[in-house]
Design a protein around this motif. Structure first.
Motif, PDB file in Angstrom:
ATOM      1  N   ASP A  33       1.000  -0.934  -0.279  1.00 25.35           N
ATOM      2  CA  ASP A  33      -0.045   0.064  -0.189  1.00 25.35           C
ATOM      3  C   ASP A  33       0.845   1.094   0.012  1.00 25.35           C
ATOM      4  O   ASP A  33       1.970   0.989  -0.341  1.00 25.35           O
ATOM      5  N   GLY A  34       0.334   2.058   0.043  1.00 28.07           N
ATOM      6  CA  GLY A  34       0.795   3.681   0.113  1.00 28.07           C
ATOM      7  C   GLY A  34       1.303   4.565  -1.029  1.00 28.07           C
ATOM      8  O   GLY A  34       1.259   3.431  -2.501  1.00 28.07           O
ATOM      9  N   GLY A  35       1.949   5.199  -1.544  1.00 30.66           N
ATOM     10  CA  GLY A  35       1.754   6.020  -2.691  1.00 30.66           C
ATOM     11  C   GLY A  35       2.132   5.437  -3.740  1.00 30.66           C
ATOM     12  O   GLY A  35       2.513   6.078  -5.066  1.00 30.66           O
ATOM     13  N   LEU A  36       3.909   4.361  -3.663  1.00 27.03           N
ATOM     14  CA  LEU A  36       4.329   4.598  -4.416  1.00 27.03           C
ATOM     15  C   LEU A  36       3.592   3.219  -4.906  1.00 27.03           C
ATOM     16  O   LEU A  36       4.320   2.712  -6.343  1.00 27.03           O
ATOM     17  N   THR A  37       2.699   2.554  -5.033  1.00 28.88           N
ATOM     18  CA  THR A  37       2.133   1.512  -5.657  1.00 28.88           C
ATOM     19  C   THR A  37       1.344   1.896  -6.748  1.00 28.88           C
ATOM     20  O   THR A  37       0.690   1.330  -7.669  1.00 28.88           O
ATOM     21  N   LYS A  38       1.220   3.123  -6.813  1.00 24.72           N
ATOM     22  CA  LYS A  38       1.029   4.171  -8.444  1.00 24.72           C
ATOM     23  C   LYS A  38       1.869   3.569  -9.810  1.00 24.72           C
ATOM     24  O   LYS A  38       1.429   4.116 -10.399  1.00 24.72           O
ATOM     25  N   SER A  39       3.124   2.889  -8.813  1.00 24.35           N
ATOM     26  CA  SER A  39       3.941   3.029  -9.741  1.00 24.35           C
ATOM     27  C   SER A  39       3.554   1.610 -10.669  1.00 24.35           C
ATOM     28  O   SER A  39       4.215   0.785  -9.677  1.00 24.35           O
ATOM     29  N   LYS A  40       3.062   1.268 -11.646  1.00 21.90           N
ATOM     30  CA  LYS A  40       3.394  -0.161 -12.047  1.00 21.90           C
ATOM     31  C   LYS A  40       4.534  -1.083 -12.746  1.00 21.90           C
ATOM     32  O   LYS A  40       4.527  -2.164 -12.067  1.00 21.90           O
ATOM     33  N   SER A  41       5.169   0.235 -12.979  1.00 20.44           N
ATOM     34  CA  SER A  41       6.568  -0.723 -12.736  1.00 20.44           C
ATOM     35  C   SER A  41       6.847  -1.092 -11.609  1.00 20.44           C
ATOM     36  O   SER A  41       8.118  -2.140 -11.647  1.00 20.44           O
ATOM     37  N   LEU A  42       6.788  -0.339 -10.252  1.00 23.06           N
ATOM     38  CA  LEU A  42       7.758  -1.106  -8.968  1.00 23.06           C
ATOM     39  C   LEU A  42       6.818  -2.492  -9.186  1.00 23.06           C
ATOM     40  O   LEU A  42       7.673  -3.049  -8.488  1.00 23.06           O
ATOM     41  N   LEU A  43       5.704  -2.174  -8.945  1.00 23.78           N
ATOM     42  CA  LEU A  43       4.797  -2.998  -8.346  1.00 23.78           C
ATOM     43  C   LEU A  43       5.661  -4.632  -9.582  1.00 23.78           C
ATOM     44  O   LEU A  43       5.538  -5.919  -9.345  1.00 23.78           O
ATOM     45  N   SER A  44       5.608  -4.477 -11.487  1.00 18.59           N
ATOM     46  CA  SER A  44       6.002  -5.155 -11.908  1.00 18.59           C
ATOM     47  C   SER A  44       7.607  -5.529 -12.246  1.00 18.59           C
ATOM     48  O   SER A  44       7.288  -7.473 -12.348  1.00 18.59           O
ATOM     49  N   ILE A  45       8.628  -4.762 -11.693  1.00 18.48           N
ATOM     50  CA  ILE A  45       9.590  -5.336 -10.922  1.00 18.48           C
ATOM     51  C   ILE A  45       9.997  -6.022  -9.802  1.00 18.48           C
ATOM     52  O   ILE A  45      10.928  -6.952  -9.942  1.00 18.48           O
ATOM     53  N   GLN A  46       9.293  -5.494  -8.768  1.00 19.66           N
ATOM     54  CA  GLN A  46       9.117  -6.610  -7.618  1.00 19.66           C
ATOM     55  C   GLN A  46       8.585  -7.802  -7.751  1.00 19.66           C
ATOM     56  O   GLN A  46       9.276  -8.681  -7.162  1.00 19.66           O
ATOM     57  N   SER A  47       7.646  -7.792  -8.559  1.00 19.94           N
ATOM     58  CA  SER A  47       7.503  -9.090  -8.808  1.00 19.94           C
ATOM     59  C   SER A  47       8.034 -10.439  -9.882  1.00 19.94           C
ATOM     60  O   SER A  47       8.209 -11.370  -8.888  1.00 19.94           O
TER      61      SER A  47
END
Length: 76
Positions: A33-47
């Motif tokens: 959760d939080g503001g950084l979850t707006k970044s689809k790139s972040l979520l994709s790279i993390q996954s």
């Protein structure tokens, strides 16, 4: 920007690896959760790096839930 996202991702991986090693529990999904979850790139790279699904909470803020619990606790 990509370097920042990768830095966050590898710090997260280090923490999760340590938690999994200490607890013996293997994560299958990471809820964020939080503001950084707006970044689809972040979520994709993390996954990709973590090798698990990374998902957001529906209302995108666990703080909302925490605050609701506090309010209901004090309103009784």
């Amino acid at each position: 920007v990509r370097a920042l996202i990768e830095g966050i991702t590898f710090q997260t991986k280090e923490i999760l690896d340590s938690m999994q090693k200490d607890s013996g529990v293997i994560l299958k999904i990471l809820k964020v959760d939080g503001g950084l979850t707006k970044s689809k790139s972040l979520l994709s790279i993390q996954s990709d790096v973590l090798g698990i699904k990374v998902g957001k909470y529906k209302n995108n803020s666990i703080f909302f839930i925490k605050n609701r619990l506090k309010v209901s606790r004090f309103s009784n």
